[in-house]
Scaffold this motif. Sequence first.
Motif, PDB file in Angstrom:
ATOM      1  N   TYR A  53       0.831  -1.198   0.000  1.00  0.00           N
ATOM      2  CA  TYR A  53       0.000   0.000   0.000  1.00  0.00           C
ATOM      3  C   TYR A  53       0.874   1.261   0.000  1.00  0.00           C
ATOM      4  O   TYR A  53       0.590   2.235  -0.687  1.00  0.00           O
ATOM      5  CB  TYR A  53      -0.915  -0.010   1.223  1.00  0.00           C
ATOM      6  CG  TYR A  53      -1.937   1.106   1.237  1.00  0.00           C
ATOM      7  CD1 TYR A  53      -3.153   0.959   0.565  1.00  0.00           C
ATOM      8  CD2 TYR A  53      -1.691   2.285   1.930  1.00  0.00           C
ATOM      9  CE1 TYR A  53      -4.090   1.977   0.592  1.00  0.00           C
ATOM     10  CE2 TYR A  53      -2.620   3.312   1.945  1.00  0.00           C
ATOM     11  CZ  TYR A  53      -3.824   3.149   1.274  1.00  0.00           C
ATOM     12  OH  TYR A  53      -4.745   4.164   1.292  1.00  0.00           O
ATOM     13  N   SER A  54       1.955   1.218   0.771  1.00  0.00           N
ATOM     14  CA  SER A  54       2.862   2.355   0.841  1.00  0.00           C
ATOM     15  C   SER A  54       3.542   2.594  -0.507  1.00  0.00           C
ATOM     16  O   SER A  54       3.675   3.731  -0.961  1.00  0.00           O
ATOM     17  CB  SER A  54       3.918   2.115   1.932  1.00  0.00           C
ATOM     18  OG  SER A  54       4.854   3.175   1.960  1.00  0.00           O
ATOM     19  N   VAL A  55       3.957   1.502  -1.166  1.00  0.00           N
ATOM     20  CA  VAL A  55       4.588   1.623  -2.490  1.00  0.00           C
ATOM     21  C   VAL A  55       3.589   2.161  -3.506  1.00  0.00           C
ATOM     22  O   VAL A  55       3.897   3.061  -4.303  1.00  0.00           O
ATOM     23  CB  VAL A  55       5.157   0.258  -2.941  1.00  0.00           C
ATOM     24  CG1 VAL A  55       5.652   0.346  -4.382  1.00  0.00           C
ATOM     25  CG2 VAL A  55       6.275  -0.189  -2.019  1.00  0.00           C
ATOM     26  N   ALA A  56       2.372   1.627  -3.494  1.00  0.00           N
ATOM     27  CA  ALA A  56       1.346   2.066  -4.459  1.00  0.00           C
ATOM     28  C   ALA A  56       0.990   3.532  -4.257  1.00  0.00           C
ATOM     29  O   ALA A  56       0.781   4.274  -5.215  1.00  0.00           O
ATOM     30  CB  ALA A  56       0.093   1.202  -4.317  1.00  0.00           C
ATOM     31  N   LYS A  57       0.979   3.957  -2.990  1.00  0.00           N
ATOM     32  CA  LYS A  57       0.660   5.350  -2.704  1.00  0.00           C
ATOM     33  C   LYS A  57       1.737   6.279  -3.236  1.00  0.00           C
ATOM     34  O   LYS A  57       1.458   7.366  -3.766  1.00  0.00           O
ATOM     35  CB  LYS A  57       0.487   5.534  -1.196  1.00  0.00           C
ATOM     36  CG  LYS A  57       0.020   6.930  -0.802  1.00  0.00           C
ATOM     37  CD  LYS A  57      -0.222   7.011   0.690  1.00  0.00           C
ATOM     38  CE  LYS A  57      -0.720   8.402   1.085  1.00  0.00           C
ATOM     39  NZ  LYS A  57      -0.980   8.492   2.544  1.00  0.00           N
ATOM     40  N   THR A  58       2.987   5.856  -3.135  1.00  0.00           N
ATOM     41  CA  THR A  58       4.092   6.667  -3.657  1.00  0.00           C
ATOM     42  C   THR A  58       4.020   6.771  -5.175  1.00  0.00           C
ATOM     43  O   THR A  58       4.209   7.840  -5.765  1.00  0.00           O
ATOM     44  CB  THR A  58       5.436   6.051  -3.242  1.00  0.00           C
ATOM     45  OG1 THR A  58       5.494   5.968  -1.815  1.00  0.00           O
ATOM     46  CG2 THR A  58       6.595   6.881  -3.759  1.00  0.00           C
ATOM     47  N   ILE A  59       3.747   5.647  -5.838  1.00  0.00           N
ATOM     48  CA  ILE A  59       3.675   5.639  -7.301  1.00  0.00           C
ATOM     49  C   ILE A  59       2.497   6.459  -7.792  1.00  0.00           C
ATOM     50  O   ILE A  59       2.588   7.164  -8.805  1.00  0.00           O
ATOM     51  CB  ILE A  59       3.581   4.188  -7.817  1.00  0.00           C
ATOM     52  CG1 ILE A  59       4.852   3.422  -7.466  1.00  0.00           C
ATOM     53  CG2 ILE A  59       3.353   4.172  -9.326  1.00  0.00           C
ATOM     54  CD1 ILE A  59       4.812   1.960  -7.845  1.00  0.00           C
ATOM     55  N   SER A  60       1.366   6.394  -7.086  1.00  0.00           N
ATOM     56  CA  SER A  60       0.156   7.079  -7.550  1.00  0.00           C
ATOM     57  C   SER A  60       0.288   8.589  -7.527  1.00  0.00           C
ATOM     58  O   SER A  60      -0.497   9.296  -8.154  1.00  0.00           O
ATOM     59  CB  SER A  60      -1.044   6.656  -6.702  1.00  0.00           C
ATOM     60  OG  SER A  60      -0.872   7.071  -5.358  1.00  0.00           O
ATOM     61  N   SER A  61       1.286   9.091  -6.787  1.00  0.00           N
ATOM     62  CA  SER A  61       1.484  10.538  -6.751  1.00  0.00           C
ATOM     63  C   SER A  61       2.270  11.047  -7.959  1.00  0.00           C
ATOM     64  O   SER A  61       2.411  12.260  -8.138  1.00  0.00           O
ATOM     65  CB  SER A  61       2.206  10.926  -5.461  1.00  0.00           C
ATOM     66  OG  SER A  61       3.510  10.353  -5.420  1.00  0.00           O
ATOM     67  N   GLN A  62       2.774  10.123  -8.789  1.00  0.00           N
ATOM     68  CA  GLN A  62       3.553  10.516  -9.964  1.00  0.00           C
ATOM     69  C   GLN A  62       2.624  10.779 -11.153  1.00  0.00           C
ATOM     70  O   GLN A  62       1.528  10.209 -11.255  1.00  0.00           O
ATOM     71  CB  GLN A  62       4.548   9.405 -10.326  1.00  0.00           C
ATOM     72  CG  GLN A  62       5.508   9.047  -9.202  1.00  0.00           C
ATOM     73  CD  GLN A  62       6.355  10.231  -8.782  1.00  0.00           C
ATOM     74  OE1 GLN A  62       6.885  10.966  -9.630  1.00  0.00           O
ATOM     75  NE2 GLN A  62       6.477  10.433  -7.477  1.00  0.00           N
ATOM     76  N   PRO A  63       3.041  11.638 -12.102  1.00  0.00           N
ATOM     77  CA  PRO A  63       2.219  11.901 -13.297  1.00  0.00           C
ATOM     78  C   PRO A  63       2.221  10.703 -14.234  1.00  0.00           C
ATOM     79  O   PRO A  63       3.123   9.854 -14.169  1.00  0.00           O
ATOM     80  CB  PRO A  63       2.908  13.119 -13.930  1.00  0.00           C
ATOM     81  CG  PRO A  63       4.324  13.033 -13.472  1.00  0.00           C
ATOM     82  CD  PRO A  63       4.273  12.455 -12.084  1.00  0.00           C
TER      83      PRO A  63
END
Length: 336
Positions: free
Chosen positions: A279-289
């Motif tokens: 979840y932490s990894v997905a949250k970091t990636i989702s903030s990218q364009p």
Amino acid sequence: MSTVSQLIHFPCVSLSSSPTQHRFSPKPSVLAVANPGIASRIACGSRIRHGNPGRRVRPVFRVRAAEDGDEGVPEKGEEEPVSGTSGGGAAVAVAEPEEPEPLKEVPEIAALKKELVDSFYGTDRGLRATSETRAEIVELITQLEAKNPTPAPTEALTLLNGKWILAYTSFAQLFPLLARGTLPLVKVEEISQTIDSENFTVQNSVLFSGPLATTSFSTNAKFEVRSPKRVQIKFEEGIIGTPQLTDSIVLPENVEFLGQRIDLAPLKGLINSVQDTAYSVAKTISSQPPIKFSLSNNNAQSWLLTTYLDEELRISRGDAGSIFVLIKEGSSLLSL
């Protein structure tokens, strides 16, 4: 009045233009038969029938025989029959303009559409369709194409406009993509095509879903009208969407395997730990364009022939006779 003249083959006498003798009145104009031996006259005229407020008011042209001394004025309260004769031989001719019927879907087409959509059940958009099912689908598509209510789809761009959901295809190059939905924890949620008829753009999109997030892959293209049914498509850009977080994994208390009930409680701590990390990894990636890349090579072109089109269903044919059946977003056909 000319309609009455055609019906009875006699012209009506015009009203006198003298202002001192006549005014406009509801009385019908009177004409005399040329033969003086006939002691009757024919009155012709028109008046508006008044009925219920919701009914359409139409002119009623009335022709009847009048006795000598009768000015041809209808008696008070006299009913005007629609056809035939009544009450002393009064003859009535009714001239009513034809009105076009409102456009309604032919029941046969509606039945064919439902049968076609029903035949997609269990085919996974065509990936798992048997040869027998494919033959049945092709037959139904051929019948619908023969009844196409939009012979020139590229001249009805407002119908093409909007988001279309892929329901079935025979395009083999899409099968590897569809097969990804059979992998564990990965599912192809939706394949769609969005057409903007004002800007002549097309976006093809595939939506994937996983345990914790969804992501999409899209291509943007421009299209040109080449014929009443055909468009030329040139792809310009590819886009890999950033993951969008979904709900957490829900682990059951126990499962049955080979007839035995297995308690999953001891595994919950491990699953929760892995889930938190993911979840932490997905949250970091989702903030990218989103990742965009150019599709400028010569192979990034295609053409599409629309062979059936209405408000909710579109059938197109492409390279090597491939078939695409798409349903408009929001249509009740998607729930069949």
